[in-house]
Enzyme design. Structure first.
Site, PDB file in Angstrom:
ATOM      1  CE  LYS A   1      -1.431   3.941   8.235  1.00  0.00           C
ATOM      2  NZ  LYS A   1      -0.022   4.391   8.071  1.00  0.00           N
TER       3      LYS A   1
ATOM      4  CD  GLU B   1      -4.444  -4.387  -6.265  1.00  0.00           C
ATOM      5  OE1 GLU B   1      -3.709  -5.322  -6.624  1.00  0.00           O
ATOM      6  OE2 GLU B   1      -5.532  -4.147  -6.805  1.00  0.00           O
TER       7      GLU B   1
ATOM      8  CB  CYS C   1       4.498  -5.183  -5.374  1.00  0.00           C
ATOM      9  SG  CYS C   1       3.719  -4.007  -6.498  1.00  0.00           S
TER      10      CYS C   1
ATOM     11  CD  GLU D   1       6.766  -8.865  -1.508  1.00  0.00           C
ATOM     12  OE1 GLU D   1       6.089  -8.844  -0.466  1.00  0.00           O
ATOM     13  OE2 GLU D   1       6.529  -8.143  -2.494  1.00  0.00           O
TER      14      GLU D   1
END
Ligand code: NAD
Length: 482
Positions: free
Chosen positions: A177, A252, A285, A382
């Site tokens: 997905k 992750e 990232c 972040e």
């Protein structure tokens, strides 16, 4: 069928070797000009159930092929990706605004390398075998079953290949997905698996919204592995869903990487690399978003950093002169703006940027913030946009302590001219990957993953093949077989 820059892309799911539509659709818009690219099928539980059933049905035959039987499929897929770089790069660039020249030169072909490399690795696997006391012992890899793969919007094609390659090579079938903000390149990937002759049901793509299709997929009782890349917030939900079915998962997750610069480093190279963290509008990232610079070189570093940052060109990612693209989505732009506004209110100093430039579109200026304290939100969370923070340290110990002072631990970049310091600091920094005097160099056989809230488990090389397998201990009593 939708047409994107003259290229036909199916907006529907790919289930059991055929296209399947949904009653509902969601809009997919280009970050470049917010134009509608496609009305994409929006899966609910029924489509997820259909896709997992197709994957479960295809699993025994795919698993039985063994690594040598599956290798040719993966290599054919890799060749087809290489033959379709132009098509994939054009669509991916329009869908998520990564620089087209990077997509053409390396990002798409890395997808091909993923499939080739995992085909090779799976074939080269040697079972651990030994004799002890009275038995012959072997460690056997058994394919785990249908695997759910969920990917984020920021590198949809590359990350989908990175995760599905080990699954397929290990003998799992896949339901992928992709993220709802950049779903199109994975639809082309599905077409290429068909062209490569994959049996129906081995590779399935279901489009949809995370909270609907994603949640249904990761909690489906017939799924035997969950491989996720995305934010820590979603990672927590996915971990809970996988745990409820006692299914192993890898996650992750986000990063808040430090970029440490010591006085003994090549300061020019470090400053250039620091300014390079604005590439892809900081939606990376692994980016080193916290600049941590030794106090004695503060002014020298900043002067060079500003010079390199001034050279950035914000613009259309299809234009070869552009170095910083628009952000993925209006909602994401608002999120980035929110971080900088709260930093201002908190008394953090905006050293440069801190606004949308005057060129329209979903751009945000390359921004540097000197925080009031290390506890400021802009240091601790972040942002996932073109926003870096700047702090100084007086000693190696303080630099390491600052590097390790957030809940994240995905990656770190260190600039130093001293080998011993490289070893010392590299070992002391808490991150899944530490690069010294370089960045983004990737060996596909190396372990990849995060510490802290940056993730659970390791991908890459044998680590991913082990994850997609159930390891079985086989013991045969000696002298009992011919
Ligand atoms: P996200 O967590 O919002 O979404 C990621 C995927 O999860 C999407 O496909 C989404 O549809 C799906 N999803 C959302 N809610 C779900 C749910 N409840 N159940 C199942 N699936 C669900 O992340 P994003 O905004 O797409 O991506 C950005 C994040 O990804 C950043 O934090 C970034 O650092 C991280 N990221 C990490 C890596 C890495 O390798 N560690 C790589 C790229 C991006």
């Amino acid at each position: 069928m939708s047409t994107v820059a003259g290229i036909a892309v199916s907006p529907d799911h790919w289930i059991g070797g055929r296209r399947v539509a949904s009653g509902e659709r969601f809009e997919d818009r280009s970050p470049i000009d917010e134009r509608l690219l496609a009305e994409v099928a929006r899966a609910g539980e029924a489509e997820i159930d259909m896709a997992v059933a197709a994957a479960a049905e295809a699993f025994p035959a795919w698993a039985a092929l063994g690594p040598a039987g599956r290798g040719p499929y993966l290599r054919r897929l890799a060749d087809l990706i290489d033959a379709n770089v132009h098509r994939l790069a054009t669509v991916e660039c329009l869908d998520m605004a990564m620089l087209e020249r990077s997509l053409r030169a390396r990002v798409i072909s890395r997808g091909a390398r993923n499939y080739r490399s995992y085909a090779d690795l799976a074939e080269a696997y040697e079972e651990r075998a030994w004799h002890s006391n009275t038995t012959d012992n072997r460690v056997v890899r058994m394919p785990a079953g249908p695997a759910a793969v969920i990917t984020p919007w920021n590198a949809p094609f590359m990350l989908s290949t990175w995760k599905t390659a080990p699954a397929l090579a290990a003998g799992c079938t896949v339901v992928l997905k992709p993220a709802e903000w950049s779903p199109l390149s994975c639809s082309i990937l599905a077409d290429l698996t068909a062209e490569a002759g994959f049996p129906p049901g081995v590779f399935n793509v279901v489009q949809g919204i995370g909270e609907e299709a994603g949640a249904a997929l990761v909690s489906h009782p017939r799924v035997r592995r969950v491989s996720f890349t995305g934010s820590p917030e979603t990672g927590r939900l996915i971990g809970r869903a996988a745990a409820a079915n006692i299914v192993p998962f890898t996650a992750e997750l986000g990063g808040k990487g430090p970029l440490l610069v010591f006085a003994d480093a090549d300061i020019e190279a470090a400053a250039a690399k620091a300014a390079g963290q604005y590439d892809d509008a900081g939606q990376v990232c692994l980016a080193g978003t916290r600049l941590l610079v030794e106090e004695s070189i503060r002014d020298d570093f900043l002067e060079r950093f500003h010079r390199h940052t001034d050279a950035h060109v914000l613009g259309d990612p299809r234009d070869d002169r552009t170095t910083v693209s628009p952000l993925i989505h209006r909602d994401h732009l608002a999120r980035v703006e929110g971080f900088v506004e709260r930093a201002r209110e908190n008394g953090d100093r905006i050293v440069r940027g801190g606004a949308q430039p005057d060129i329209g579109g979903l751009f945000y200026e390359p921004t540097l913030v000197e925080p009031r304290s290390n506890e400021s939100e802009i240091v601790q969370r972040e942002v996932f946009g073109p926003v870096l923070t700047f702090q100084t340290f007086a000693s190696e110990e303080e630099g390491i302590a600052l590097a390790n002072s957030t809940p994240y631990g995905l990656s770190a970049i260190v600039y130093t001219g001293a080998r011993e310091r490289a070893e010392r600091v590299g070992r002391a920094v808490r991150a899944g990957t530490v690069w010294v005097n370089t960045f983004l160099v990737r060996d596909l056989t190396a372990p990849f993953g995060g510490m802290g809230i940056s993730g659970v488990g390791r991908e890459g090389g044998e680590y991913a093949l082990d994850f997609m397998s159930d390891l079985k201990m086989l013991q045969i009593q000696e002298g009992t077989t011919g």
